[in-house]
Every structure is written in C-alpha cells, then in structure tokens.
Design a protein around this motif. Structure first.
Motif, PDB file in Angstrom:
ATOM      1  N   HIS A  32       0.834  -1.202   0.000  1.00 27.95           N
ATOM      2  CA  HIS A  32       0.000   0.000   0.000  1.00 27.95           C
ATOM      3  C   HIS A  32       0.873   1.257   0.000  1.00 27.95           C
ATOM      4  O   HIS A  32       0.616   2.202  -0.748  1.00 27.95           O
ATOM      5  CB  HIS A  32      -0.956   0.012   1.190  1.00 27.95           C
ATOM      6  N   LEU A  35       2.436   1.717  -3.453  1.00 37.39           N
ATOM      7  CA  LEU A  35       1.478   2.213  -4.443  1.00 37.39           C
ATOM      8  C   LEU A  35       1.084   3.656  -4.162  1.00 37.39           C
ATOM      9  O   LEU A  35       0.910   4.449  -5.095  1.00 37.39           O
ATOM     10  CB  LEU A  35       0.250   1.309  -4.495  1.00 37.39           C
ATOM     11  N   ALA A  39       1.446   6.702  -6.682  1.00 32.66           N
ATOM     12  CA  ALA A  39       0.286   7.545  -7.001  1.00 32.66           C
ATOM     13  C   ALA A  39       0.628   9.024  -6.798  1.00 32.66           C
ATOM     14  O   ALA A  39       0.257   9.876  -7.613  1.00 32.66           O
ATOM     15  CB  ALA A  39      -0.913   7.162  -6.132  1.00 32.66           C
ATOM     16  N   PHE A  57      -6.968   9.395  -3.513  1.00 33.82           N
ATOM     17  CA  PHE A  57      -6.252   8.580  -4.496  1.00 33.82           C
ATOM     18  C   PHE A  57      -5.019   7.928  -3.886  1.00 33.82           C
ATOM     19  O   PHE A  57      -4.541   6.916  -4.385  1.00 33.82           O
ATOM     20  CB  PHE A  57      -5.864   9.417  -5.731  1.00 33.82           C
ATOM     21  N   ARG A  60      -6.394   4.864  -1.417  1.00 35.60           N
ATOM     22  CA  ARG A  60      -6.782   3.677  -2.185  1.00 35.60           C
ATOM     23  C   ARG A  60      -6.104   3.752  -3.567  1.00 35.60           C
ATOM     24  O   ARG A  60      -6.769   3.920  -4.586  1.00 35.60           O
ATOM     25  CB  ARG A  60      -8.300   3.616  -2.328  1.00 35.60           C
ATOM     26  N   ASP A  62      -4.639   3.111  -7.076  1.00 37.32           N
ATOM     27  CA  ASP A  62      -4.998   2.195  -8.150  1.00 37.32           C
ATOM     28  C   ASP A  62      -4.017   2.385  -9.307  1.00 37.32           C
ATOM     29  O   ASP A  62      -4.071   3.393 -10.006  1.00 37.32           O
ATOM     30  CB  ASP A  62      -6.424   2.487  -8.612  1.00 37.32           C
ATOM     31  N   ALA A  64      -4.019   1.361 -12.143  1.00 38.31           N
ATOM     32  CA  ALA A  64      -4.689   1.565 -13.432  1.00 38.31           C
ATOM     33  C   ALA A  64      -5.038   3.033 -13.655  1.00 38.31           C
ATOM     34  O   ALA A  64      -5.388   3.421 -14.770  1.00 38.31           O
ATOM     35  CB  ALA A  64      -5.955   0.712 -13.507  1.00 38.31           C
ATOM     36  N   SER A  65      -4.914   3.866 -12.626  1.00 37.92           N
ATOM     37  CA  SER A  65      -5.276   5.280 -12.767  1.00 37.92           C
ATOM     38  C   SER A  65      -4.132   6.146 -13.297  1.00 37.92           C
ATOM     39  O   SER A  65      -4.316   7.332 -13.530  1.00 37.92           O
ATOM     40  CB  SER A  65      -5.778   5.841 -11.428  1.00 37.92           C
TER      41      SER A  65
END
Length: 145
Positions: A32, A35, A39, A57, A60, A62, A64-65
């Motif tokens: 986490h 990531l 992000a 963001f 959580r 992601d 894929a974002s």
C-alpha cells in the motif's frame, strides 16, 4: 516518525537520514505504501489526471489510474542527484519497474538515460545500501530478460 514532506525537506537541506528512514519503514515491503508513493509521483509528474479534489487517491491507490510509461519517463527525466532524494527516486523507479518489468522495453530512451547514470551512483557515496541493492537488481534484472 516524521512524514515524507518533512523527511524530503530535510533531505533537500543535506540530511538524507530521515527520508531513508521513511523509505525503509513506510515503503519497503508495504504494498500500500509503495502504491501510494507511486500515485503521489503520478499526480505530481502528470502521469494521472490532475482533477483530484482530495488525497483519497493515495489512500486507495490504483495503478490503473496512471500511465506507467509516462511515470517512468518522468521519474527518469526528473531524477535529482541530491543526497536523500536520490534514494526516493531510485526506490520509486525500482518499485515501478517491479510492477511493470516491460517498461525499459517500452521506453528505451528513458532506460538508456537511467542506465547512463547508474554507474555513477554505484561508484559514489550518494546512495544508501538499500538504493544500491535496488540499482543492482534493476541492472541485473534488465540484462537477464
């Protein structure tokens, strides 16, 4: 423990220890955290839409974002050879490359640029032992593919 902002500020002032501690305690072996770090970089470096109204963001994250190729190129091109911050760049590029091992093939110009300053980093005293291991893993992982 101080947050990444304070640790980054201390690193820019020549004290890399706080940022290195942050990397080893808040990022290393914490998916986490890893990531969330990517992000943050993706937003900061324009690899994800800038329409975020809050920091959810990062709570959580992601993958894929964000666009991994854009992020890889931006991290490599903005790489700073400064005490402390170089460790965060190395760690972030290593994490991103671990998530997307194909990136050096998709962005060979950036891979070549990164490879060109890797020996300088490995020969010097600017990076932490953790960054040295990350760089070795990136170098040898890339030659084995």
């Amino acid at each position: 423990m101080r947050g990444p902002g304070v640790a980054g500020g201390a690193a820019r002032q020549g004290d890399p220890d706080q940022l290195r501690h942050f990397i080893s305690t808040a990022l290393l072996d914490d998916e986490h955290g890893e990531l969330a770090n990517l992000a943050y970089w993706a937003l900061w470096l324009g690899a994800m839409p800038a329409d975020r109204t809050d920091d959810t963001f990062m709570h959580r994250p992601d993958p894929a974002s964000w666009d991994p190729i854009h992020l890889y190129r931006a991290l490599v091109s903005s790489f700073h050879l400064a005490p402390g911050t170089v460790d965060l760049y190395v760690h972030s590029i290593s994490t991103l490359s671990h998530l997307h091992p194909w990136l050096p093939h998709a962005a060979p110009d950036s891979a070549q640029a990164f490879d060109s300053f890797t020996p300088q980093l490995l020969d010097g005293t600017l990076i932490s032992p953790t960054s040295r291991r990350d760089l070795d893993r990136l170098r040898y992982g890339r030659t084995e593919s």
